[in-house]
Structures are given as C-alpha cells and as structure tokens.
Scaffold this motif. Structure first.
Motif, mmCIF file in Angstrom:
data_model
loop_
_atom_site.group_PDB
_atom_site.id
_atom_site.type_symbol
_atom_site.label_atom_id
_atom_site.label_comp_id
_atom_site.label_asym_id
_atom_site.label_seq_id
_atom_site.Cartn_x
_atom_site.Cartn_y
_atom_site.Cartn_z
ATOM 1 N N LEU A 1 -28.964 32.104 14.303
ATOM 2 C CA LEU A 1 -28.421 31.290 15.389
ATOM 3 C C LEU A 1 -28.817 29.820 15.245
ATOM 4 C CD1 LEU A 1 -28.867 33.640 18.499
ATOM 5 C CD2 LEU A 1 -26.749 32.969 17.375
ATOM 6 N N SER A 2 -30.080 29.605 14.808
ATOM 7 C CA SER A 2 -30.517 28.204 14.655
ATOM 8 C C SER A 2 -29.784 27.490 13.524
ATOM 9 C CB SER A 2 -32.027 28.159 14.414
ATOM 10 O OG SER A 2 -32.336 28.805 13.183
ATOM 11 N N MET A 3 -29.403 28.258 12.522
ATOM 12 C CA MET A 3 -28.719 27.644 11.388
ATOM 13 C C MET A 3 -27.218 27.575 11.584
ATOM 14 S SD MET A 3 -31.118 26.835 9.374
ATOM 15 C CE MET A 3 -30.198 26.462 7.908
ATOM 16 N N ALA A 4 -26.661 28.321 12.574
ATOM 17 C CA ALA A 4 -25.214 28.373 12.768
ATOM 18 C C ALA A 4 -24.760 27.207 13.642
ATOM 19 C CB ALA A 4 -24.820 29.718 13.379
ATOM 20 N N GLN A 5 -24.997 25.985 13.200
ATOM 21 C CA GLN A 5 -24.549 24.774 13.876
ATOM 22 C C GLN A 5 -23.341 24.239 13.116
ATOM 23 O OE1 GLN A 5 -25.902 23.702 16.726
ATOM 24 N NE2 GLN A 5 -27.349 25.409 16.632
ATOM 25 N N LEU A 6 -22.272 24.013 13.856
ATOM 26 C CA LEU A 6 -21.055 23.513 13.208
ATOM 27 C C LEU A 6 -21.282 22.102 12.678
ATOM 28 C CD1 LEU A 6 -18.263 24.808 15.605
ATOM 29 C CD2 LEU A 6 -19.136 25.836 13.519
ATOM 30 N N ASP A 7 -20.969 21.894 11.427
ATOM 31 C CA ASP A 7 -21.154 20.598 10.775
ATOM 32 C C ASP A 7 -19.861 20.255 10.035
ATOM 33 O OD1 ASP A 7 -22.002 18.303 9.669
ATOM 34 O OD2 ASP A 7 -23.672 19.161 8.518
ATOM 35 N N ALA A 8 -19.560 19.008 10.031
ATOM 36 C CA ALA A 8 -18.294 18.590 9.405
ATOM 37 C C ALA A 8 -18.290 18.847 7.913
ATOM 38 C CB ALA A 8 -18.042 17.112 9.671
ATOM 39 N N ASP A 9 -19.453 19.047 7.306
ATOM 40 C CA ASP A 9 -19.491 19.263 5.865
ATOM 41 C C ASP A 9 -19.082 20.681 5.471
ATOM 42 O OD1 ASP A 9 -20.275 16.695 5.488
ATOM 43 O OD2 ASP A 9 -22.416 17.159 5.519
ATOM 44 N N TRP A 10 -19.225 21.649 6.437
ATOM 45 C CA TRP A 10 -18.912 23.032 6.032
ATOM 46 C C TRP A 10 -18.029 23.759 7.032
ATOM 47 C CZ3 TRP A 10 -20.939 26.963 9.182
ATOM 48 C CH2 TRP A 10 -21.940 26.564 10.089
ATOM 49 N N VAL A 11 -17.459 22.978 7.981
ATOM 50 C CA VAL A 11 -16.515 23.552 8.922
ATOM 51 C C VAL A 11 -15.305 22.630 9.001
ATOM 52 C CG1 VAL A 11 -17.467 22.402 10.945
ATOM 53 C CG2 VAL A 11 -16.219 24.524 11.228
ATOM 54 N N CYS A 12 -14.133 23.190 9.173
ATOM 55 C CA CYS A 12 -12.929 22.374 9.290
ATOM 56 C C CYS A 12 -12.091 22.864 10.455
ATOM 57 C CB CYS A 12 -12.122 22.408 7.995
ATOM 58 S SG CYS A 12 -11.537 24.041 7.539
ATOM 59 N N MET A 13 -11.441 21.899 11.131
ATOM 60 C CA MET A 13 -10.552 22.212 12.247
ATOM 61 C C MET A 13 -9.131 22.330 11.713
ATOM 62 S SD MET A 13 -12.210 22.347 15.171
ATOM 63 C CE MET A 13 -13.754 21.841 15.922
ATOM 64 N N GLU A 14 -8.565 23.477 11.825
ATOM 65 C CA GLU A 14 -7.183 23.642 11.417
ATOM 66 C C GLU A 14 -6.242 23.113 12.494
ATOM 67 O OE1 GLU A 14 -6.261 24.562 8.554
ATOM 68 O OE2 GLU A 14 -8.237 25.101 7.795
ATOM 69 N N LYS A 15 -6.701 23.145 13.760
ATOM 70 C CA LYS A 15 -5.902 22.645 14.869
ATOM 71 C C LYS A 15 -6.851 22.193 15.966
ATOM 72 C CE LYS A 15 -2.342 23.974 18.211
ATOM 73 N NZ LYS A 15 -1.509 25.088 18.740
ATOM 74 N N HIS A 16 -6.495 21.060 16.677
ATOM 75 C CA HIS A 16 -7.368 20.521 17.725
ATOM 76 C C HIS A 16 -6.485 19.936 18.801
ATOM 77 C CE1 HIS A 16 -10.587 18.208 19.689
ATOM 78 N NE2 HIS A 16 -11.452 18.991 19.027
ATOM 79 N N TRP A 17 -6.931 20.019 20.051
ATOM 80 C CA TRP A 17 -6.116 19.512 21.160
ATOM 81 C C TRP A 17 -6.045 17.984 21.181
ATOM 82 C CZ3 TRP A 17 -10.303 22.787 21.844
ATOM 83 C CH2 TRP A 17 -11.549 22.169 22.100
ATOM 84 N N ASP A 18 -7.067 17.265 20.492
ATOM 85 C CA ASP A 18 -7.021 15.785 20.400
ATOM 86 C C ASP A 18 -6.472 15.315 19.058
ATOM 87 O OD1 ASP A 18 -8.089 15.533 22.903
ATOM 88 O OD2 ASP A 18 -10.169 15.439 22.188
ATOM 89 N N GLN A 19 -5.816 16.188 18.331
ATOM 90 C CA GLN A 19 -5.408 15.844 16.959
ATOM 91 C C GLN A 19 -4.470 14.642 16.935
ATOM 92 O OE1 GLN A 19 -3.886 19.187 14.783
ATOM 93 N NE2 GLN A 19 -3.216 17.943 13.056
ATOM 94 N N GLU A 20 -3.468 14.569 17.804
ATOM 95 C CA GLU A 20 -2.493 13.478 17.758
ATOM 96 C C GLU A 20 -3.113 12.137 18.135
ATOM 97 O OE1 GLU A 20 0.774 14.515 20.175
ATOM 98 O OE2 GLU A 20 1.431 16.198 18.911
#
Length: 686
Positions: free
Chosen positions: A122-141
């Motif tokens: 749990l301590s290591m499961a922090q979302l980071d831009a280096d290893w997670v990607c957003m395929e879709k986001h509500w602020d994308q536009e």
C-alpha cells in the motif's frame, strides 16, 4: 502473501498477473484514491518553421472510494463521492470506455511484488506519472487547450508567429490571467495592409517606442573634390559612435509624402547631434532606397536606419533579449542623413578644394623655381665651359701660377678643407689637356699651402707681444704635416724640413721648436741611411721651382729626400761597407797565415828528436803476439795502441820515422819524445 498455481509451478506471466490482481485488491481495500493531475503536451509550429512544445498539468485529486466493482481479474471500477467513476485496467492493451469518466492504466510487470506484505504494497502503490498513464480524464480538453496556448505563447515570446496567432494567444492568456509583454494590444488593431509586414518589423517599431535611448555606430563618408583637371582628391570624414536619447515616439506618422516607420525627438550629449526630430527606418528585408533618401534630405530631418540583420544573437530571441539588443547594438544603427555631419563633409570638401589650389600654386612656384635653376645651371655650364677654354689657352707656366693664386685665395692654411669645386675641376681638366694632371692633385695642393706658409716666415713677420706669428705658424704647419703621418706627404718631409731651414723661421715656443727638431733629426737620419721611405718622386719639382725659387736648393735632383739622393747614398754606403768587408777579410787572411807559419815552425822544432831515427824490423810482429796478454793490454793505453798500429803500417809503407811523426802533428817536443818512447818500448825503433 503467496499464490499457488493450479498446475503446481508458476511461470513469469502467472506471477505478473497475480501481482496485478493483488495490487488492485489492496488498493481497493485502502478506501482512498490519489491521482496526479492530468498532463497534456501542446505543440505549435512557428512562422519560421520551428516547433514549440509546452506541457500543461491539471489539478491532482485525493478522495475516498465510494464503491468499487470488479469487472474482471484485471480491471476494477471505482466510484468517487461526487459520482465520477474511474476504471483501473491492469493490462498491456488500452481502450477508451465512454461509460466512465476516467481510465487509469497501471504498467506493472514485476512478479516480485507478490512477495511484499500488505503495508509495504500500500505504501508503494502511489500513482506516479512515470509509471501510470491516464487513458481518459474529465479535464482532458481544458488541459490540452492550456498546453496548446502555452506553446503558442512560447512562439510569440520568440517572435515566431503571425499577428493573428498572437491575438489568439493574447485572448487565451487574458482568460487564464497570465501576463504577456506590454504592447501586445496593437496587434488586434492592425489593418489588412499592415498585416502584410513582417512581425519582426512591427515588433521592432513597437520596441523603439519603449526604449529610452539607442546607440548609433560610427559613420564615415569619403569627401571628394573633383578639380577641373587631374585626379579627384578625397579624404574620409568620420563621425564617432553616439548615444541618442529618444522621446515623444510616434509610429508611422505621415510627414507629407513621407511615412517613416518611427519619428521621435532625439538629443545627444556629446554635441554630435543637435536636438531635433529624428526619423528611424527599420530594415528587415529592404533598405532605404535613393528615392526615400532624397525625400528625407529634402525635408531636412535627421534619419537613422535600424538593420535587423545586424542584431547579433541566437536564432530564437525573446522580446526582452530583442529589446536589449536594440539598446546595446551600435552596429545595427547607421546614419542615413545628419545635417550637422553633412556640414562637416561640405567643410572638408571646401578644405580639399583650398588645399588643392594651394598645392597647385606650390607646384607652379616649384616649376618656376626649377625653370630658373635650369637656366642658372645652363648659364653656369656656359661660364664654366668658357672658363675651361680660357684655361686651356694659357701656357703651362701661366696656368700653374694662376692655379697657385686661386688655391691660396681659397685655402691658405693647411688645416683648411681641401679645394674641390667646379673651378678646381676646370684646372684639373686644363692640366690634363697639357699632360700634367698631377699638378692638380691633392698632395701638391697640401705642399703648396705648406710652402706658402714657410715663405711668409721669410719676410718681416708681424709680432704680438714679442711672438713671431709667421714663424710660429710655419712650425705649427710643419708639425701638423709630420704628425698627420699621411702616406701622400711622408716622402716629402725631408724637402719640407729643408725649406723650413732655408726660410729661417723662428718661434719663441721652445717646446714646439724642440718637437719639430726631433722629428727632423729622426727623418734625416733615415734619409742618410739610404732608406727610400722618405724619397719623394720628382713629378712636382718643376712646378715647385717655378712657384718657390727661393727654395730651389730643396728641389734639386741631388737634394736630400729625393730618389736620386737615396740611390746615391745607398750606393755610397754599399761601397763603404764593401771596402770595410774587404779590409776585414784581408786582415783575417793575414792573421790566419801568421798562425799557420807559427804552428809550422813549432812543429818543425818539435820534430828535432825524431830526426835520424829508423825503423827496426824485429818489432811489430812480436808486439802483436805480446799484446795478446792481458797484462800488456792493461799497461798500454788506447791512444798508444793506435800510435803503434799506425807506426807499424807506416813502416810497411816504407814511410820514414820523421815523416810519420810529422803526420801525427805534434806541437811540442815533449809529445814527440813521448811518442818515440812508446815506439821504442815495442821495438819499432832502432
């Protein structure tokens, strides 16, 4: 935490699938969702073709999980309190699902995660831009629009957009509340005709309205004067670099038939430019042509030109960098028209005209002077030729006397410089024409001056406090000639000493007279020795006898110091030496004869004991036998043995005893008697 495979052994793919499922389950169990802000990349292709890339990022979220639904073993659907749903996909392939508000993809392929405990996972499961990607986001536009606007702003900052694009960037950033450079408003007010100008041209005009001063580089013009005849004369007129302070700047204000880019009020502290209106033309692709130059000159307003190509810097320039270059690049600004500088050019052209007139006057004066010198030279040559003809017509005697008078007029003291001028050359030519070129030689010139000084000492001499001036002058001249040790005068010293003696010169300077007398004795002693060192040739004798008859004794062929005297004296000395040598040889012969006779008589007297003595014939052989004994050899000396052997041989030759004794050349009776005793001891004498 561990997993058991239904087949009994776990492979790498199985471990990765298991780790992904475990990570999702642990995250759902934690009850919170923490997502970084959505990132978008904006790109804009500039007016020059460069691409500007900027990145925008949305706001991060940290909210509790309202509900979670497992879709399959690799996907989960999380609902947030505000109703938004997030799908988590744990697979390599992604797709967009319109039924949810966001899709988060985890890129996890490490099977070692399965071995971690719950807290660590749990301590290591922090979302980071280096290893997670957003395929879709509500602020994308909105985030993408912001990134595009930032890229456009970057292009505008580096002056690499068209005016319409800058308007768009201005509107976007005004809504976003971000600042832009101060004078962007004018872009929206451009007419269609003005939009055809390059953006750099417009920005430079706008910057000139902002900067307080500009630096203008040095300016030089070649002021030229074209005379009616001859080549043109030119001189550079330079204006040093200056700093112009600008105020009341107006852009593209009409001045009659002239529309300058910028017009303002300008002043300069160094006095190189009077305060007045100033036109500033900006050259990006087109320079100020001659027609526009003529209009500017006709109006009489000073003008400078800004050459945008001389603004040194990197290819991409920001507004601030461009503003700094406009203020600190004197090489970019040049003068098109400066009334005060034109006045200096006109003054320089007038000066060149005056200088040309002055030089022409100097040339005319030099030409007149050269013509006068040429005429004078021709006249001098004619006079010289006439003088030479007159000298050539004179007899040798007359020519010699005139030459002597002219010499004494010019040089009457031995220390004066030698006489060498055109007149001397004329006399030399005249003497050469008569075969007597030696009479104009420098050696004779010195002799004539010395003899003239000695002749002056013969008459009544002027006196100064008891001093005989002429006599002293003669002694000093003689000392100078002797001390100079010149080869040309050395052979004439005996003659000069003779003339000094004949002149009877006197001087109260005893030291001077002593030095001259010592030198005379030294020279005359060498002359009497027959040396030719001081033997003078007779080539000047005739001229000297003609000019100085009172010294005739010194110029005779047999006088001391001549070659004839040296030859005669050498012959006499040789004869005297020969006579002495003969006398000495005769005396030596007589002495030797007397010694021989004395020796003969002594030898005859010493021979008396040998007279009447005869050889015996019993001796000799017995001596040879007897002499073999050691006792006999020790008793008889080596000289006696030699005497006995010689006597034995003389007896064999039938030589008498007296003749044998005479051949031994004994000089005393004692020696003869001793020899006879030796011969009797070996029984060679009866």
């Amino acid at each position: 935490m561990s997993f058991r495979h239904h087949a009994g052994s776990q492979g790498g793919e199985c471990l990765r699938i298991a780790s992904r499922a475990a990570l999702l389950q642990l995250w759902l169990d934690s009850g919170r969702l923490q997502l970084p802000g959505y990132r978008a990349i904006g790109r804009h292709k500039g007016y020059r073709g460069d691409e500007y890339v900027k990145q925008a990022c949305g706001d991060p979220i940290d909210e509790p999980i309202q509900s979670a639904i497992w879709i399959d073993t690799h996907n989960a659907l999380i609902t947030l309190p505000d109703g938004r749903r997030v799908r988590f996909q744990l697979r390599a392939e992604t797709y967009v699902d319109a039924s949810v508000d966001a899709i988060v993809t985890f890129l996890i392929d490490d099977p070692e995660i399965a071995a971690w405990d719950r807290d660590k996972l749990l301590s290591m499961a922090q979302l980071d831009a280096d290893w997670v990607c957003m395929e879709k986001h509500w602020d994308q536009e909105s985030v993408q629009a912001k990134a595009d606007a930032l890229a456009l702003q970057e292009a505008v900052l580096y002056c690499d957009t068209e005016p319409e694009a800058e308007d768009q960037a201005e509107e976007v950033h005004s809504e976003a509340g971000e600042s832009h450079y101060s004078d962007q408003v004018w872009l929206a007010m451009l007419t269609e005709a003005e939009r055809q100008e390059t953006l750099l041209h417009r920005i430079l005009k706008n910057l000139l309205a902002e900067v307080p001063q500009v630096r203008v580089g040095p300016h030089a013009v070649l002021a030229t004067y074209h005379p009616k005849s001859g080549p043109a004369v030119s001189h550079w007129v330079s204006l040093p670099a200056s700093v112009l302070t600008l105020s009341d700047v107006r852009l593209e204000q009409h001045l009659g038939n002239l529309v300058p880019d910028v017009i303002c009020q300008a002043s300069e502290a160094a006095g190189l430019f009077d305060q007045s209106e100033l036109i500033v033309e900006i050259a990006v692709t087109h320079r100020v042509d001659e027609i526009k130059r003529g209009k500017i000159r006709a109006r009489g307003t000073p003008c400078i030109e800004l050459d945008a190509t001389r603004l040194a810097g990197p290819r991409r320039l920001t507004i601030d960098a461009l503003r700094n270059l406009v203020q600190t690049s004197p090489e970019a600004f040049t003068w098109i028209y400066n009334p005060k500088f034109d006045e200096r050019v006109a003054l320089e052209r007038s000066r060149l005209e005056r200088e040309h007139v002055r030089q022409e006057q100097i040339k005319a004066q030099k030409a007149i002077a050269a013509l006068a010198r040429e005429r004078e030279a021709r006249a001098r040559v004619e006079r010289q030729q006439q003088f030479r003809r007159e000298l050539g017509a004179k007899s040798l005697e007359k020519l010699t006397r005139d030459y002597f008078r002219e010499l004494i007029r010019i040089r009457n003291v031995i220390t004066d410089p030698e006489w060498r001028d055109e007149t001397h050359e004329a006399y030399l030519s005249a003497f050469a024409g008569k075969g007597q070129s030696s009479l104009a030689e420098m050696t004779l010139q010195k002799l004539l001056v010395l003899l003239y000084t000695m002749r002056n000492a013969m008459g009544p001499a002027p006196r100064r406090q008891g001093e005989d001036l002429r006599g002293t002058d003669a002694y000093r001249a003689m000392e100078s000639a002797a001390a100079a040790a010149e080869l040309s005068l050395r052979c004439y010293l005996p003659m000069l000493f003779t003339c000094l003696r004949i002149s009877g010169a006197r001087t109260p300077d005893l030291e001077l007279r002593g030095r001259v007398s010592d030198e005379a004795r030294r020279v005359l002693s060498l002359v009497e020795s027959g040396s030719t060192t001081y033997a003078c040739p007779p080539k000047y004798d005739e001229a000297l006898r003609l000019l100085f008859p009172e010294f005739g004794e010194a110029f005779s062929n047999e006088a001391r110091g001549t070659l004839a005297y040296a030859t005669r004296r050498t012959r006499e000395l040789h004869e005297e030496q020969l006579a002495r040598n003969q006398a000495e040889a005769l005396a030596e012969k007589q002495r030797r004869d007397a010694d021989k006779e004395k020796l003969r008589l002594e030898r005859e007297v010493a021979l008396q004991p040998a007279l009447g003595k005869n050889w015996t014939f019993g001796g000799g052989k017995a001596f040879e036998q007897w002499s073999r004994y050691g006792e006999v050899r020790r008793r008889v000396s080596h000289d006696d043995v030699r005497l006995i052997r010689d006597a034995y041989e003389a007896r064999e030759r039938n030589q008498s005893v007296p003749d044998f004794i005479r051949s031994q050349q004994y000089s005393s009776i004692e020696k003869v008697e001793a020899a006879l005793a030796v011969l009797r001891s070996v029984f060679l004498l009866a």
